[in-house]
Design an enzyme around this catalytic site. Structure first.
Site, PDB file in Angstrom:
ATOM      1  N   ALA A   1       0.922  -1.546   0.155  1.00 51.26           N
ATOM      2  CA  ALA A   1       0.260  -0.194   0.062  1.00 51.26           C
ATOM      3  C   ALA A   1       0.148   1.512   0.326  1.00 51.26           C
ATOM      4  O   ALA A   1       2.081   0.683  -0.151  1.00 51.26           O
ATOM      5  CB  ALA A   1      -0.366  -0.431   1.364  1.00 51.26           C
TER       6      ALA A   1
ATOM      7  N   GLY B   1      -0.685  -5.617   1.415  1.00 47.68           N
ATOM      8  CA  GLY B   1      -2.176  -4.622   0.115  1.00 47.68           C
ATOM      9  C   GLY B   1      -2.272  -5.463  -0.750  1.00 47.68           C
ATOM     10  O   GLY B   1      -3.017  -6.243  -1.718  1.00 47.68           O
TER      11      GLY B   1
ATOM     12  N   GLU C   1       3.536  -6.065   6.859  1.00 43.71           N
ATOM     13  CA  GLU C   1       3.476  -5.236   7.981  1.00 43.71           C
ATOM     14  C   GLU C   1       3.917  -5.001   9.623  1.00 43.71           C
ATOM     15  O   GLU C   1       3.420  -3.734   9.869  1.00 43.71           O
ATOM     16  CB  GLU C   1       1.784  -5.103   8.050  1.00 43.71           C
ATOM     17  CG  GLU C   1       1.041  -4.860   6.527  1.00 43.71           C
ATOM     18  CD  GLU C   1       0.674  -6.083   6.466  1.00 43.71           C
ATOM     19  OE1 GLU C   1      -0.238  -6.579   4.671  1.00 43.71           O
ATOM     20  OE2 GLU C   1       1.337  -7.281   5.767  1.00 43.71           O
TER      21      GLU C   1
ATOM     22  N   GLU D   1      -2.497  -9.274  -0.097  1.00 38.09           N
ATOM     23  CA  GLU D   1      -3.907  -9.383  -0.249  1.00 38.09           C
ATOM     24  C   GLU D   1      -5.093  -9.405  -1.046  1.00 38.09           C
ATOM     25  O   GLU D   1      -5.808 -10.069  -1.325  1.00 38.09           O
ATOM     26  CB  GLU D   1      -5.103  -8.706   1.120  1.00 38.09           C
ATOM     27  CG  GLU D   1      -3.722  -8.721   2.182  1.00 38.09           C
ATOM     28  CD  GLU D   1      -3.758  -7.378   2.984  1.00 38.09           C
ATOM     29  OE1 GLU D   1      -4.523  -7.810   4.528  1.00 38.09           O
ATOM     30  OE2 GLU D   1      -3.246  -6.388   3.150  1.00 38.09           O
TER      31      GLU D   1
END
Length: 257
Positions: A66, A112, A135, A115
């Site tokens: 992200a 992300g 993360e 994901e």
């Protein structure tokens, strides 16, 4: 509509969505997430689209996470809302979509980005791909479904290892753990994605949608997946695809869905 961060190409009933921010390793910022919502909503509603392939621009990354600068100063509630909105508008939207979505993972799929790939129904990785959920190195945990979908795909032990260390794994290790369906040479990635989707498109689109709903039900709290399967199985009997499929079988010919 015109997209700033996505490239869309439709051919042979397949929409290919390319996240086009190669200078940022295709990182997911708010604008890109909003465009993904719009693109997938339109694709799922378009009768001329039967499947979607999503990939990243350039040779380096599918999506390398992200855009951290956008949430560096967020409060607790802002963080929760960021995750909640991402789930609803993009990641759950893809997973629960009625048409098969395949992630063609070129290069890095981190945070992300992994994901996003896990929210897709199928995943093919280039042999040089690297996958991970880093993360914890930011004092965070995955917030777009990573803890849940990785556990479902690779098992609790592997999910804990990957999330707690934040380490990347190779494409081959991802294949061994069930995280990706197939690994191919990088130069063959797009062709492999189109071949697999092409195989699916020879089957019933109604059956594909029913199968997605039934399989997803296995992973939903409070939902009896067996009952979902029974209902979806029964519903198939009322479709034109069922009549064509049975007729083709009895007549010893290929069905025309």
């Amino acid at each position: 509509m015109e997209y700033q961060n996505l490239l869309l190409r439709a051919a042979d009933k397949v929409l290919t969505i390319t996240i086009n921010r190669p200078n940022k390793l295709n990182a997911l910022n708010k604008e890109t997430l909003a465009e993904l919502n719009q693109a997938f909503t339109a694709a799922f509603a378009d009768a001329g689209t039967r499947a979607v392939i999503i990939t990243g621009a350039g040779p380096k990354a599918f999506v390398a996470g992200a855009d951290i600068s956008e949430f560096a100063s967020f409060s607790v509630e802002e963080g929760r809302e960021l995750a909640r909105e991402g789930h609803t508008r993009v990641f759950d939207l893809i997973e629960n979509g009625p048409k098969p979505v395949l992630a063609a993972i070129n290069g890095y799929a981190l945070g992300g980005g992994l994901e996003l790939a896990m929210a897709c129904h199928l995943r093919i990785a280039a042999d040089n791909a690297r996958l991970g959920l880093p993360e914890v190195s930011l004092g965070l945990i995955p917030g777009y479904g990573g803890t849940q979908r990785l556990t479902q795909l690779a098992g609790k032990g592997k999910a804990l290892e990957m999330v707690l260390t934040g380490d990347m794994i190779s494409a081959e290790e991802a294949y061994r753990t069930g995280l990706v369906n197939k690994v191919v040479p990088a130069a063959e990635l797009q062709d492999a994605a189109k071949t697999l989707i092409g195989r699916i498109l020879t089957r019933s689109s109604n059956s594909a949608a029913a199968a997605i709903r039934a399989i997803n039900a296995a992973c939903k709290d409070g939902v009896n997946g067996f009952e979902t399967e029974i209902a979806e199985f029964g519903n198939c009997f009322g479709t034109a695809d069922f009549k064509e499929g049975v007729s083709a079988f009895l007549e010893k010919r290929e069905p025309k869905f």
